[in-house]
Design an enzyme around this catalytic site. Structure first.
Site, mmCIF file in Angstrom:
data_model
loop_
_atom_site.group_PDB
_atom_site.id
_atom_site.type_symbol
_atom_site.label_atom_id
_atom_site.label_comp_id
_atom_site.label_asym_id
_atom_site.label_seq_id
_atom_site.Cartn_x
_atom_site.Cartn_y
_atom_site.Cartn_z
ATOM 1 N N SER A 1 -9.823 -0.711 6.863
ATOM 2 C CA SER A 1 -9.243 -0.536 5.525
ATOM 3 C C SER A 1 -8.576 -1.754 4.917
ATOM 4 O O SER A 1 -8.245 -1.730 3.735
ATOM 5 C CB SER A 1 -8.226 0.602 5.546
ATOM 6 O OG SER A 1 -8.909 1.809 5.430
ATOM 7 N N SER B 1 -9.620 1.794 2.768
ATOM 8 C CA SER B 1 -8.747 2.566 1.926
ATOM 9 C C SER B 1 -7.720 1.726 1.153
ATOM 10 O O SER B 1 -7.124 2.227 0.205
ATOM 11 C CB SER B 1 -7.997 3.599 2.767
ATOM 12 O OG SER B 1 -7.167 2.959 3.713
ATOM 13 N N LYS C 1 0.864 -1.176 0.000
ATOM 14 C CA LYS C 1 0.000 0.000 0.000
ATOM 15 C C LYS C 1 0.904 1.232 0.000
ATOM 16 O O LYS C 1 1.966 1.224 0.660
ATOM 17 C CB LYS C 1 -0.889 -0.036 1.248
ATOM 18 C CG LYS C 1 -1.893 1.084 1.348
ATOM 19 C CD LYS C 1 -2.803 0.891 2.560
ATOM 20 C CE LYS C 1 -3.844 1.974 2.696
ATOM 21 N NZ LYS C 1 -4.751 1.746 3.840
HETATM 22 N N1 GLN Z 1 -12.974 3.872 6.197
HETATM 23 C C1 GLN Z 1 -12.331 4.244 7.402
HETATM 24 C C2 GLN Z 1 -11.913 5.690 7.336
HETATM 25 O O1 GLN Z 1 -12.181 6.297 6.365
HETATM 26 C C3 GLN Z 1 -11.180 3.333 7.682
HETATM 27 C C4 GLN Z 1 -9.905 3.761 7.092
HETATM 28 C C5 GLN Z 1 -8.747 2.877 7.466
HETATM 29 O O2 GLN Z 1 -8.913 1.837 8.086
HETATM 30 N N2 GLN Z 1 -7.564 3.356 7.139
HETATM 31 O O3 GLN Z 1 -11.329 6.223 8.228
#
Ligand code: GLN
Length: 472
Positions: free
Chosen positions: A175, A151, A76
């Site tokens: 994410s 994400s 990532k």
């Molecule tokens: N969707 C969540 C957010 O927008 C989780 C993001 C993540 O786990 N990095 O914060």
């Protein structure tokens, strides 16, 4: 082209001379090129990947190769790899090169894994659909009109579309698990402190964890036992012993499982997702496990608590991107202050700015007690209730997400609707416990459904054990 099934078979095939590391890298690069329109990769590290492949082929011949020889891994774009670019999918880090490697990267390289490139994600890991990247949307290979989740969308898509064998993502509120659920892959979020965060670009430091996205649970176990462990560079990493997760997976045990009544019965859960979870529950019962409904009365507090606390941490973590230290600097400034202001205004995207402002607000002198301090108290209440359930049960079971991968644009106009996509995944991060998403069937719309299992602190072996038994 070599057909990858899992890491164990790959190791045997490499030893038997059925393929070579250089052939695997070339396969991966040509598939990445063929599937370029999915926009999963931001960059392919062709030169360094081929160099690693050549060296590893020599080691295989000499019988000195590590446990991940020839495993093609994507990172990532928020995990640092020395001498390679990293941008957190943000314009503000455009052109920035890592000065050191993340501990997870060092550990993978020490076992002869081959890092092939960096993967698109929501900017600074903030998002649930990958629509927040400064470098464009990632498409879901199972239906290109639908989001891949976020994400770590690029990480999930790269595995689902066979562009690499394994990827690493980061999980602050889901994410890793949510994109895994949306793409039919396995996503594992370790216990907070199990895996070093050194070299991970921080979003919310008391929530963030790095973890694998894989095709099989066994592969997740193999990667996890390699990247886990204490690290002198991360004071929050745990000294708890790392056991052999991939061996413990084979044990046949009967468990006591709690499913959260409020999650399965939640308003807004897709009826087919609900049915698929109920089918898994029956299957688990038929196979000798005990599964009971348990009440979790704080469901509606999960998302607000998560967004108050993570935005607070993000506003602090992201203050370092000032146009001076790293990456992007505005060309339109005349003073130091206007350099800060304009670089940040031009460099950050809309969602990141929204969160910095929210976080600054909840930490501000006048509102600290009403929001941040209250959020910390609610976090403790959620932790205590979660621990109480896990003192009586081996696992907590929920759907990974309320629905399957949604269409692009569906939640973009309404941030609250988007934030509610995280309702089932944030509990594990708020409490700090490990959690996994595994595929558990297909929706009639053709998209995969994910089942989430959570376990007590440092019970990754047990979690992987039951997850490996779930039928997709
Ligand atoms: N969707 C969540 C957010 O927008 C989780 C993001 C993540 O786990 N990095 O914060």
């Amino acid at each position: 082209m070599y057909s990858f099934s899992n890491i164990t078979n790959l190791q045997a095939d490499l030893k038997a001379g059925k393929t070579t590391c250089i052939a695997l890298v070339e396969d991966a690069i040509s598939l990445i090129e063929q599937k370029k329109h999915l926009n999963a990769f931001l960059e392919v590290f062709e030169h360094s990947a081929k160099e690693l492949a050549k060296k590893t082929d020599e080691k295989i011949k000499a019988g000195t190769a590590g446990k991940l020889a020839g495993v093609i891994i994507g990172l990532k774009d928020n995990i640092c790899y020395k001498g390679h670019k990293v941008s957190a999918s943000s314009k503000i880090l455009e052109g920035f090169e890592s000065l050191y490697s993340a501990t997870v990267v060092e550990k993978l390289l020490a076992e002869d894994a081959i890092i092939v490139g960096r993967l698109n994600c929501d900017e600074f890991a903030m998002g649930s659909s990958n629509e927040n990247s400064a470098f464009g949307n990632v498409l879901n290979p199972l239906n290109e009109k639908h989001v891949p989740g976020g994400s770590s969308g690029g990480s999930a898509v790269a595995v689902a579309a066979n562009m690499c064998h394994v990827t690493l993502g980061s999980d602050t509120g889901g994410s890793i698990r949510q994109p895994a659920s949306f793409t039919g892959t396995i996503g594992f979020k370790p216990t907070y402190g199990r895996v070093s965060r050194y070299g991970l670009i921080a979003y919310a430091s008391s929530f963030d964890q790095i973890g694998p996205i894989t095709k099989t649970v066994e592969d997740a176990a193999i990667i996890l036992e390699i990247i886990s462990g204490i690290d002198k560079h991360d004071n929050t990493s745990s000294s708890q012993k790392v056991t052999s997760y991939s061996k413990e997976i084979t044990v046949d045990k009967k468990y006591k499982i709690a499913y959260l009544k409020e999650c399965v019965e939640a308003d807004g859960i897709d009826p087919e997702v609900k049915q698929s979870i109920l089918n898994q529950i029956s299957w688990l019962k038929d196979n000798g496990h005990s599964v009971e409904a348990v009440s979790f009365p704080y469901l509606e507090y999960l998302v607000p608590t998560y967004y108050v606390l993570t935005t607070a941490e993000a506003s602090s973590n992201l203050s370092r991107f000032d146009g001076i230290h790293y990456g992007y600097r505005t060309k339109n400034a005349t003073t130091l202050e206007s350099t800060y202001k304009k670089s940040r205004a031009e460099g950050f995207g809309k969602e990141v700015k929204r969160r910095i402002m929210l976080g600054t607000f909840v930490l501000s002198a006048g509102y600290y007690d009403a929001y941040y301090s209250k959020g910390q108290k609610v976090r403790r209440v959620i932790q205590e209730k979660t621990k109480e359930i896990l003192n009586n049960y081996d696992f907590i079971l929920t759907p990974s997400t309320p629905g399957t991968a949604f269409e692009f644009g569906k939640n973009s106009a309404d941030p609250i609707k988007m934030y509610l996509e995280d309702i089932f995944t944030v509990q594990a991060n708020i409490a700090g416990i490990p959690a996994i998403s595994v595929p558990c069937g297909l929706h009639s719309n053709g998209l995969p459904i994910g089942l989430q299992l959570m376990a007590n602190y440092f019970e990754e072996a047990k979690l992987l054990n039951l997850a490996s038994k779930i039928k997709s």
